[in-house]
Scaffold this motif. Sequence first.
Motif, PDB file in Angstrom:
ATOM      1  N   VAL A  81       0.835  -1.201   0.000  1.00  0.00           N
ATOM      2  CA  VAL A  81       0.000   0.000   0.000  1.00  0.00           C
ATOM      3  C   VAL A  81       0.869   1.251   0.000  1.00  0.00           C
ATOM      4  CG1 VAL A  81      -1.685   1.340   1.326  1.00  0.00           C
ATOM      5  CG2 VAL A  81      -1.944  -1.145   1.110  1.00  0.00           C
ATOM      6  N   ARG A  82       1.867   1.275   0.870  1.00  0.00           N
ATOM      7  CA  ARG A  82       2.749   2.435   0.957  1.00  0.00           C
ATOM      8  C   ARG A  82       3.526   2.628  -0.350  1.00  0.00           C
ATOM      9  NH1 ARG A  82       4.378   4.319   5.945  1.00  0.00           N
ATOM     10  NH2 ARG A  82       6.496   4.507   5.116  1.00  0.00           N
ATOM     11  N   SER A  83       3.921   1.527  -0.980  1.00  0.00           N
ATOM     12  CA  SER A  83       4.647   1.611  -2.246  1.00  0.00           C
ATOM     13  C   SER A  83       3.776   2.213  -3.337  1.00  0.00           C
ATOM     14  CB  SER A  83       5.127   0.221  -2.673  1.00  0.00           C
ATOM     15  OG  SER A  83       6.082  -0.281  -1.774  1.00  0.00           O
ATOM     16  N   ARG A  84       2.528   1.779  -3.370  1.00  0.00           N
ATOM     17  CA  ARG A  84       1.623   2.340  -4.378  1.00  0.00           C
ATOM     18  C   ARG A  84       1.410   3.826  -4.144  1.00  0.00           C
ATOM     19  NH1 ARG A  84      -3.726   0.152  -7.285  1.00  0.00           N
ATOM     20  NH2 ARG A  84      -2.234  -1.519  -7.653  1.00  0.00           N
ATOM     21  N   LEU A  90      16.354  10.991 -10.289  1.00  0.00           N
ATOM     22  CA  LEU A  90      15.524  11.022  -9.086  1.00  0.00           C
ATOM     23  C   LEU A  90      16.383  10.608  -7.895  1.00  0.00           C
ATOM     24  CD1 LEU A  90      12.786  11.214  -7.576  1.00  0.00           C
ATOM     25  CD2 LEU A  90      12.435   8.790  -8.134  1.00  0.00           C
ATOM     26  N   LYS A  91      16.519  11.506  -6.935  1.00  0.00           N
ATOM     27  CA  LYS A  91      17.232  11.192  -5.705  1.00  0.00           C
ATOM     28  C   LYS A  91      16.203  10.828  -4.643  1.00  0.00           C
ATOM     29  CE  LYS A  91      21.254  14.102  -6.664  1.00  0.00           C
ATOM     30  NZ  LYS A  91      22.097  15.231  -6.187  1.00  0.00           N
ATOM     31  N   VAL A  92      16.427   9.692  -4.007  1.00  0.00           N
ATOM     32  CA  VAL A  92      15.458   9.128  -3.076  1.00  0.00           C
ATOM     33  C   VAL A  92      16.107   8.946  -1.699  1.00  0.00           C
ATOM     34  CG1 VAL A  92      13.986   7.120  -2.578  1.00  0.00           C
ATOM     35  CG2 VAL A  92      14.300   7.902  -4.950  1.00  0.00           C
ATOM     36  N   PRO A  93      15.456   9.398  -0.618  1.00  0.00           N
ATOM     37  CA  PRO A  93      15.982   9.113   0.726  1.00  0.00           C
ATOM     38  C   PRO A  93      16.150   7.616   0.927  1.00  0.00           C
ATOM     39  CG  PRO A  93      14.238  10.739   0.845  1.00  0.00           C
ATOM     40  CD  PRO A  93      14.230  10.216  -0.563  1.00  0.00           C
ATOM     41  N   THR A  94      17.272   7.220   1.473  1.00  0.00           N
ATOM     42  CA  THR A  94      17.580   5.796   1.622  1.00  0.00           C
ATOM     43  C   THR A  94      16.479   5.033   2.343  1.00  0.00           C
ATOM     44  OG1 THR A  94      19.933   6.335   1.671  1.00  0.00           O
ATOM     45  CG2 THR A  94      19.297   4.167   2.480  1.00  0.00           C
ATOM     46  N   ARG A  95      15.815   5.673   3.303  1.00  0.00           N
ATOM     47  CA  ARG A  95      14.788   4.980   4.090  1.00  0.00           C
ATOM     48  C   ARG A  95      13.615   4.506   3.245  1.00  0.00           C
ATOM     49  NH1 ARG A  95      11.249   9.020   7.775  1.00  0.00           N
ATOM     50  NH2 ARG A  95      10.080   7.073   7.907  1.00  0.00           N
ATOM     51  N   TYR A  96      13.463   5.071   2.037  1.00  0.00           N
ATOM     52  CA  TYR A  96      12.355   4.663   1.165  1.00  0.00           C
ATOM     53  C   TYR A  96      12.794   3.727   0.047  1.00  0.00           C
ATOM     54  CZ  TYR A  96       9.906   8.367   3.617  1.00  0.00           C
ATOM     55  OH  TYR A  96       9.352   9.157   4.599  1.00  0.00           O
ATOM     56  N   SER A  97      14.013   3.235   0.126  1.00  0.00           N
ATOM     57  CA  SER A  97      14.514   2.356  -0.934  1.00  0.00           C
ATOM     58  C   SER A  97      13.696   1.074  -1.047  1.00  0.00           C
ATOM     59  CB  SER A  97      15.990   2.019  -0.690  1.00  0.00           C
ATOM     60  OG  SER A  97      16.152   1.343   0.554  1.00  0.00           O
ATOM     61  N   GLY A  98      13.146   0.598   0.085  1.00  0.00           N
ATOM     62  CA  GLY A  98      12.352  -0.619   0.051  1.00  0.00           C
ATOM     63  C   GLY A  98      10.946  -0.430  -0.468  1.00  0.00           C
ATOM     64  N   GLU A  99      10.512   0.812  -0.601  1.00  0.00           N
ATOM     65  CA  GLU A  99       9.154   1.094  -1.070  1.00  0.00           C
ATOM     66  C   GLU A  99       9.114   1.616  -2.504  1.00  0.00           C
ATOM     67  OE1 GLU A  99       7.215   3.722   1.645  1.00  0.00           O
ATOM     68  OE2 GLU A  99       7.633   2.481   3.393  1.00  0.00           O
ATOM     69  N   LEU A 100      10.236   2.120  -2.988  1.00  0.00           N
ATOM     70  CA  LEU A 100      10.218   2.772  -4.296  1.00  0.00           C
ATOM     71  C   LEU A 100       9.749   1.836  -5.400  1.00  0.00           C
ATOM     72  CD1 LEU A 100      10.834   5.233  -6.056  1.00  0.00           C
ATOM     73  CD2 LEU A 100      13.178   4.355  -6.281  1.00  0.00           C
ATOM     74  N   TRP A 101      10.348   0.663  -5.496  1.00  0.00           N
ATOM     75  CA  TRP A 101      10.006  -0.242  -6.595  1.00  0.00           C
ATOM     76  C   TRP A 101       8.870  -1.178  -6.245  1.00  0.00           C
ATOM     77  CZ3 TRP A 101      11.793   1.777 -10.693  1.00  0.00           C
ATOM     78  CH2 TRP A 101      13.004   2.490 -10.661  1.00  0.00           C
ATOM     79  N   GLY A 102       8.532  -1.276  -4.968  1.00  0.00           N
ATOM     80  CA  GLY A 102       7.377  -2.062  -4.567  1.00  0.00           C
ATOM     81  C   GLY A 102       7.667  -3.539  -4.402  1.00  0.00           C
ATOM     82  N   TYR A 103       6.680  -4.228  -3.839  1.00  0.00           N
ATOM     83  CA  TYR A 103       6.791  -5.668  -3.612  1.00  0.00           C
ATOM     84  C   TYR A 103       6.975  -6.383  -4.942  1.00  0.00           C
ATOM     85  CZ  TYR A 103       5.439 -10.406  -2.203  1.00  0.00           C
ATOM     86  OH  TYR A 103       5.405 -11.760  -1.987  1.00  0.00           O
ATOM     87  N   ARG A 104       8.033  -7.185  -5.033  1.00  0.00           N
ATOM     88  CA  ARG A 104       8.370  -7.911  -6.259  1.00  0.00           C
ATOM     89  C   ARG A 104       8.364  -6.992  -7.486  1.00  0.00           C
ATOM     90  NH1 ARG A 104       5.648 -13.990  -5.748  1.00  0.00           N
ATOM     91  NH2 ARG A 104       6.878 -14.600  -3.905  1.00  0.00           N
ATOM     92  N   LYS A 105       8.921  -5.801  -7.295  1.00  0.00           N
ATOM     93  CA  LYS A 105       9.085  -4.810  -8.368  1.00  0.00           C
ATOM     94  C   LYS A 105       7.736  -4.363  -8.953  1.00  0.00           C
ATOM     95  CE  LYS A 105      13.542  -6.867  -9.634  1.00  0.00           C
ATOM     96  NZ  LYS A 105      14.347  -7.476 -10.723  1.00  0.00           N
ATOM     97  N   GLY A 106       6.713  -4.367  -8.102  1.00  0.00           N
ATOM     98  CA  GLY A 106       5.378  -4.039  -8.586  1.00  0.00           C
ATOM     99  C   GLY A 106       5.219  -2.630  -9.124  1.00  0.00           C
ATOM    100  N   ASN A 107       6.105  -1.708  -8.718  1.00  0.00           N
ATOM    101  CA  ASN A 107       6.017  -0.325  -9.208  1.00  0.00           C
ATOM    102  C   ASN A 107       6.835  -0.077 -10.468  1.00  0.00           C
ATOM    103  OD1 ASN A 107       4.320   0.554  -7.190  1.00  0.00           O
ATOM    104  ND2 ASN A 107       5.907   1.540  -5.971  1.00  0.00           N
ATOM    105  N   GLU A 108       7.644  -1.040 -10.883  1.00  0.00           N
ATOM    106  CA  GLU A 108       8.619  -0.786 -11.945  1.00  0.00           C
ATOM    107  C   GLU A 108       7.961  -0.328 -13.246  1.00  0.00           C
ATOM    108  OE1 GLU A 108      12.942  -2.546 -12.951  1.00  0.00           O
ATOM    109  OE2 GLU A 108      11.351  -4.014 -12.589  1.00  0.00           O
ATOM    110  N   THR A 109       6.924  -1.030 -13.666  1.00  0.00           N
ATOM    111  CA  THR A 109       6.250  -0.659 -14.917  1.00  0.00           C
ATOM    112  C   THR A 109       5.570   0.694 -14.788  1.00  0.00           C
ATOM    113  OG1 THR A 109       5.873  -2.977 -15.482  1.00  0.00           O
ATOM    114  CG2 THR A 109       4.483  -1.340 -16.570  1.00  0.00           C
ATOM    115  N   ARG A 110       4.948   0.930 -13.660  1.00  0.00           N
ATOM    116  CA  ARG A 110       4.248   2.196 -13.444  1.00  0.00           C
ATOM    117  C   ARG A 110       5.209   3.375 -13.466  1.00  0.00           C
ATOM    118  NH1 ARG A 110      -0.610   2.914  -9.234  1.00  0.00           N
ATOM    119  NH2 ARG A 110      -1.212   5.043  -9.802  1.00  0.00           N
ATOM    120  N   LEU A 111       6.333   3.244 -12.772  1.00  0.00           N
ATOM    121  CA  LEU A 111       7.307   4.329 -12.754  1.00  0.00           C
ATOM    122  C   LEU A 111       7.959   4.509 -14.117  1.00  0.00           C
ATOM    123  CD1 LEU A 111       8.977   3.738  -9.268  1.00  0.00           C
ATOM    124  CD2 LEU A 111       7.396   5.557  -9.916  1.00  0.00           C
ATOM    125  N   ALA A 112       8.133   3.416 -14.853  1.00  0.00           N
ATOM    126  CA  ALA A 112       8.713   3.524 -16.197  1.00  0.00           C
ATOM    127  C   ALA A 112       7.818   4.357 -17.098  1.00  0.00           C
ATOM    128  CB  ALA A 112       8.932   2.132 -16.786  1.00  0.00           C
TER     129      ALA A 112
END
Length: 339
Positions: free
Chosen positions: A274-277, A297-319
């Motif tokens: 949810v947070r990743s989305r 895009l510079k991202v705070p390290t603390r959000y590195s686990g949320e940026l791409w999402g569970y099993r890279k679920g955000n990758e296509t959306r961000l692309a």
Amino acid sequence: MISFNHPEPSRKHPPTFPVFLPFQGCPGRCIYCSQNLQTGQPSQSLSARLKNLADDLEARKKRHLPPIGLGFFGGTFTAIPREWMLRFLDVGLTYKKQGVISHIRCSTRPDAITPDMLQILARAGLDMVELGIQSFDQDILDRALRHCDQKTALAACTMIQEAGLELGLQMLPGLPGHNWQTWQEDIRTCCTIRPQIIRLYPCLVLEGTVLASWFRQGTYIPLDMEETLFQLAWAIRQLWSHGIAVIRIGLTPEPLLLDNVLAGPWHPSLGNMVRSRALAEIIEEQVHRLGHPPRSLKVPTRYSGELWGYRKGNETRLARAGITRTMVQYTPNPFFTLQ
């Protein structure tokens, strides 16, 4: 170039040591409820729970562990016999004065408090009351056999705030009668109330509940995962924008719970999903503001686990928004930078 902060408000309290009191004080059983499965705790007498609590806190004291919060969950704390309620709080307050406990909270029903009781609780060391609201929609409450109306729920929120106590709300999307419109209204009401914290527990079908019978009969269909992610991502962004911390999404993965989930949007990483989305939506909006294809895009390290999402679920959306892995850099800065 655009710099922006993550909208999530900071959490002020340490992790909470939970004391579960399954079904204790509850006037009835709601259609979705199976506290022993949800908490992973078998039924136990109040005297046994109290002794275990005192032993656990004494052990923490002897180990010189850092202060922790204390929470009474799993039943209707303010409806257990008052003598027992005050005995539990007395143990908490004793260790609070010794620095073992830093914060005390309880969960209860909106119809199980009064202004006088709240003053007693405050004097006994309680800091926060979490209300099991589930929904502010009367039809949903009636179907769930909550035996509590919207007016009572709203009044309870006001009473807690006027007593000088912190307020927490627990909401349960996906109950019978739930739809996108009722969920939007529920979250807008939460934003108007402005509790300090909120928990979001999408409705699951648990073995042994009335809801399980309805599910088997085909008269109840739970939310699917995609709709759950959509509705919860929208909800947490609304809550964050009003300074409300979302401290839990989904039930804790207790083994007993997992063995008895018949249906519903269960996933061990639901909160992260949810947070990743929500984060992907925020970045998409900032790319639109940028006005040209992003270069980095510079991202705070603390959000590195949320940026791409569970099993890279955000990758296509961000692309689709023009964000690829090669242009992302993680930094110790507390803010994002897009250029």
